[in-house]
Scaffold this motif. Sequence first.
Motif, PDB file in Angstrom:
ATOM      1  N   PRO A   1      19.627   4.107  13.839  1.00  0.00           N
ATOM      2  CA  PRO A   1      20.248   4.553  12.575  1.00  0.00           C
ATOM      3  C   PRO A   1      19.911   3.636  11.395  1.00  0.00           C
ATOM      4  N   GLN A   2      19.966   2.312  11.626  1.00  0.00           N
ATOM      5  CA  GLN A   2      19.639   1.387  10.544  1.00  0.00           C
ATOM      6  C   GLN A   2      18.181   1.529  10.120  1.00  0.00           C
ATOM      7  N   ARG A   3      17.307   1.730  11.085  1.00  0.00           N
ATOM      8  CA  ARG A   3      15.887   1.869  10.754  1.00  0.00           C
ATOM      9  C   ARG A   3      15.625   3.127   9.934  1.00  0.00           C
ATOM     10  N   LEU A   4      16.299   4.191  10.284  1.00  0.00           N
ATOM     11  CA  LEU A   4      16.118   5.432   9.523  1.00  0.00           C
ATOM     12  C   LEU A   4      16.630   5.272   8.089  1.00  0.00           C
ATOM     13  N   GLN A   5      17.739   4.552   7.934  1.00  0.00           N
ATOM     14  CA  GLN A   5      18.272   4.313   6.590  1.00  0.00           C
ATOM     15  C   GLN A   5      17.343   3.397   5.794  1.00  0.00           C
ATOM     16  N   ALA A   6      16.870   2.334   6.445  1.00  0.00           N
ATOM     17  CA  ALA A   6      16.006   1.375   5.759  1.00  0.00           C
ATOM     18  C   ALA A   6      14.675   2.003   5.367  1.00  0.00           C
ATOM     19  N   GLU A   7      14.200   2.955   6.161  1.00  0.00           N
ATOM     20  CA  GLU A   7      12.936   3.618   5.844  1.00  0.00           C
ATOM     21  C   GLU A   7      13.017   4.341   4.495  1.00  0.00           C
ATOM     22  N   LYS A   8      14.222   4.804   4.166  1.00  0.00           N
ATOM     23  CA  LYS A   8      14.415   5.535   2.913  1.00  0.00           C
ATOM     24  C   LYS A   8      14.669   4.608   1.725  1.00  0.00           C
ATOM     25  N   THR A   9      15.204   3.412   2.005  1.00  0.00           N
ATOM     26  CA  THR A   9      15.654   2.564   0.899  1.00  0.00           C
ATOM     27  C   THR A   9      14.790   1.321   0.662  1.00  0.00           C
ATOM     28  N   LEU A  10      14.108   0.824   1.706  1.00  0.00           N
ATOM     29  CA  LEU A  10      13.264  -0.363   1.557  1.00  0.00           C
ATOM     30  C   LEU A  10      11.834   0.089   1.304  1.00  0.00           C
ATOM     31  N   MET A  11      11.413   0.023   0.062  1.00  0.00           N
ATOM     32  CA  MET A  11      10.124   0.559  -0.331  1.00  0.00           C
ATOM     33  C   MET A  11       8.970  -0.327   0.128  1.00  0.00           C
ATOM     34  N   LEU A  12       7.894   0.304   0.518  1.00  0.00           N
ATOM     35  CA  LEU A  12       6.675  -0.396   0.923  1.00  0.00           C
ATOM     36  C   LEU A  12       5.774  -0.560  -0.298  1.00  0.00           C
ATOM     37  N   VAL A  13       5.326  -1.781  -0.537  1.00  0.00           N
ATOM     38  CA  VAL A  13       4.407  -2.061  -1.637  1.00  0.00           C
ATOM     39  C   VAL A  13       3.096  -2.562  -1.038  1.00  0.00           C
ATOM     40  N   THR A  14       2.017  -1.854  -1.300  1.00  0.00           N
ATOM     41  CA  THR A  14       0.710  -2.244  -0.762  1.00  0.00           C
ATOM     42  C   THR A  14      -0.331  -2.213  -1.877  1.00  0.00           C
ATOM     43  N   ASP A  15      -1.511  -2.724  -1.544  1.00  0.00           N
ATOM     44  CA  ASP A  15      -2.627  -2.740  -2.480  1.00  0.00           C
ATOM     45  C   ASP A  15      -3.522  -1.535  -2.179  1.00  0.00           C
ATOM     46  N   ASP A  16      -3.551  -0.588  -3.089  1.00  0.00           N
ATOM     47  CA  ASP A  16      -4.327   0.628  -2.870  1.00  0.00           C
ATOM     48  C   ASP A  16      -5.830   0.375  -2.808  1.00  0.00           C
ATOM     49  N   SER A  17      -6.268  -0.784  -3.262  1.00  0.00           N
ATOM     50  CA  SER A  17      -7.701  -1.072  -3.262  1.00  0.00           C
ATOM     51  C   SER A  17      -8.210  -1.532  -1.904  1.00  0.00           C
ATOM     52  N   LEU A  18      -7.267  -1.727  -0.955  1.00  0.00           N
ATOM     53  CA  LEU A  18      -7.664  -2.197   0.370  1.00  0.00           C
ATOM     54  C   LEU A  18      -8.544  -1.150   1.050  1.00  0.00           C
ATOM     55  N   GLN A  19      -9.753  -1.534   1.401  1.00  0.00           N
ATOM     56  CA  GLN A  19     -10.702  -0.634   2.050  1.00  0.00           C
ATOM     57  C   GLN A  19     -10.973  -1.136   3.462  1.00  0.00           C
ATOM     58  N   MET A  20     -10.826  -0.232   4.440  1.00  0.00           N
ATOM     59  CA  MET A  20     -11.060  -0.605   5.823  1.00  0.00           C
ATOM     60  C   MET A  20     -11.834   0.489   6.540  1.00  0.00           C
ATOM     61  N   SER A  21     -12.883   0.111   7.219  1.00  0.00           N
ATOM     62  CA  SER A  21     -13.655   1.037   8.034  1.00  0.00           C
ATOM     63  C   SER A  21     -12.920   1.295   9.344  1.00  0.00           C
ATOM     64  N   GLN A  22     -12.870   2.553   9.769  1.00  0.00           N
ATOM     65  CA  GLN A  22     -12.167   2.897  10.996  1.00  0.00           C
ATOM     66  C   GLN A  22     -12.773   2.170  12.197  1.00  0.00           C
ATOM     67  N   ASP A  23     -14.092   2.147  12.282  1.00  0.00           N
ATOM     68  CA  ASP A  23     -14.745   1.467  13.407  1.00  0.00           C
ATOM     69  C   ASP A  23     -14.430  -0.026  13.398  1.00  0.00           C
ATOM     70  N   ASP A  24     -14.415  -0.621  12.192  1.00  0.00           N
ATOM     71  CA  ASP A  24     -14.092  -2.044  12.093  1.00  0.00           C
ATOM     72  C   ASP A  24     -12.657  -2.312  12.532  1.00  0.00           C
ATOM     73  N   ILE A  25     -11.750  -1.453  12.109  1.00  0.00           N
ATOM     74  CA  ILE A  25     -10.342  -1.627  12.468  1.00  0.00           C
ATOM     75  C   ILE A  25     -10.161  -1.560  13.980  1.00  0.00           C
ATOM     76  N   ILE A  26     -10.809  -0.584  14.611  1.00  0.00           N
ATOM     77  CA  ILE A  26     -10.681  -0.423  16.062  1.00  0.00           C
ATOM     78  C   ILE A  26     -11.232  -1.652  16.787  1.00  0.00           C
ATOM     79  N   ALA A  27     -12.354  -2.161  16.311  1.00  0.00           N
ATOM     80  CA  ALA A  27     -12.940  -3.363  16.918  1.00  0.00           C
ATOM     81  C   ALA A  27     -12.024  -4.572  16.723  1.00  0.00           C
ATOM     82  N   GLN A  28     -11.427  -4.672  15.529  1.00  0.00           N
ATOM     83  CA  GLN A  28     -10.519  -5.789  15.256  1.00  0.00           C
ATOM     84  C   GLN A  28      -9.292  -5.726  16.162  1.00  0.00           C
TER      85      GLN A  28
END
Length: 495
Positions: free
Chosen positions: A310-337
């Motif tokens: 219940p707390q996680r569901l509430q926090a998902e709505k209220t605790l905003m995620l801030v990320t850098d939209d410029s982050l570029q990642m290749s799928q193959d690279d991510i899987i290898a990492q």
Amino acid sequence: MTSTPCNIAMIGLGVMGRNLALNLLEHGFSVAGYDLQADLTTQAGAEAAALGKAAFVACDSLAQVLANLQTPRVIALSVPAGPAVDTVISALLDAGLALQDTVIDTGNSLWTDTIARDKAYQGKLQFFSTAVSGGELGARHGPSLMASGSADAWRQVGPMWKAIAAQVDVAGMPLPPLSQGEACAAYLGPDGAGHYVKMVHNGIEYADMQLICEVYQFLRQQLKMTAPEIGQIFALWNQGVLNSYLMEISADILQQADPQTGRPLVEMILDKAGQKGTGLWTAVNSLEVGSPAPTIAQAVFARAMSGMKPQRLQAEKTLMLVTDDSLQMSQDDIIAQLHDALYCAKLCTYAQGFALMKATASEQSWALDYAEIARIWRAGCIIRAIFLQDISRAFEQQPDLDNLLLADHFRRTLTERQLNWRKAVANASLTGIAMPGLSSALHYFDGLRTGESSASLLQAQRDYFGAHSYARTDQPEASKFHLTWSQSPRHQVQV
């Protein structure tokens, strides 16, 4: 009494006890079986008959069990850990158990309880313990067995345990049931040692499962991959250095469709994980002896966090995620990492577990054989993995190895894969995906390789507010000093 006394009794014929009994029967040992629930005794008898093994004697009392055993008697208990063990032993003593008879606790008992029982039953019986890993299938077709108690009892019990244990070939790979190879059963030392090693095994198991789940979550959440697609990746990884039972079953789980909806079954399972306490015991023990096991502890915390739905569901709505939209990642690279991160974190988890065993063995004056422990974990148990062969070899070459990560093989491996591990943890942080296991393992690695840490400031803080004293870098460590911090000029005294 039968014309030919039985080799061993199994008291408690639930899932584990019944399957251990069938395993013993299949390997040519005669078994007397008893359970308080008569229907379980009947079921065991029927399954024994279906095997074509007439050497199972269904008993309706403990007195009948004792009467049907060769002497000195060997009796295995497969009952719930805790008071039930002592209740059954007390009843056996009342039924005529003798001093030379051996009683084996095969349950998931806390190791300190096992030590206490060993002392309590001296002069009454030969108390022995054997921790069993591998679950229902392991018990039936070949478990990993971690035995401890008197060496005399092991000489009597050992041949049976080695016969029914999982077997591996010369390369350390599991063999099919009834094959002959190297048995995954070992005598580890005085009572308590076997259950202790099993506890650490389970702590490693907690962490290993959590690490795999974190990689699944990243592939699912960040790369938007389906469960079957992730399952296929895991199946591919299972063909290489990540080959293990947990990787194998995770691949199968993710490719399993729900019979009711047709969707991936994993998506229909509520994300609240249970636990029975052995991971918690391991984490607490690491704190008690001062041997860091942060990845095991984080796995326990992650299960607790999963229960906060219940707390996680509430926090998902209220605790905003801030990320850098410029982050570029290749799928193959991510899987290898992620592949390399998972491998490195697994190694760190095993390193934490073996270091913890080493610390407790020193406290308890146990002479644990770490190469042997790694060998008996290669098959029949939940954490069996291909790199356990490398772990066993490392301890064979350096029995006094302080930390597994310092072995040449693993040191080179971590150097080769370390950057991918760091990138995977960084990417998880930058995208807001929780990876407490993978990141705690990396912090453990970095903490271990930091020759000069920040603890000097921490100890100064302790001396400042609590006069706890400190050692100096230019004096013997045994010499302690204290500074009167609040006075000027500063005055340092040796204490």
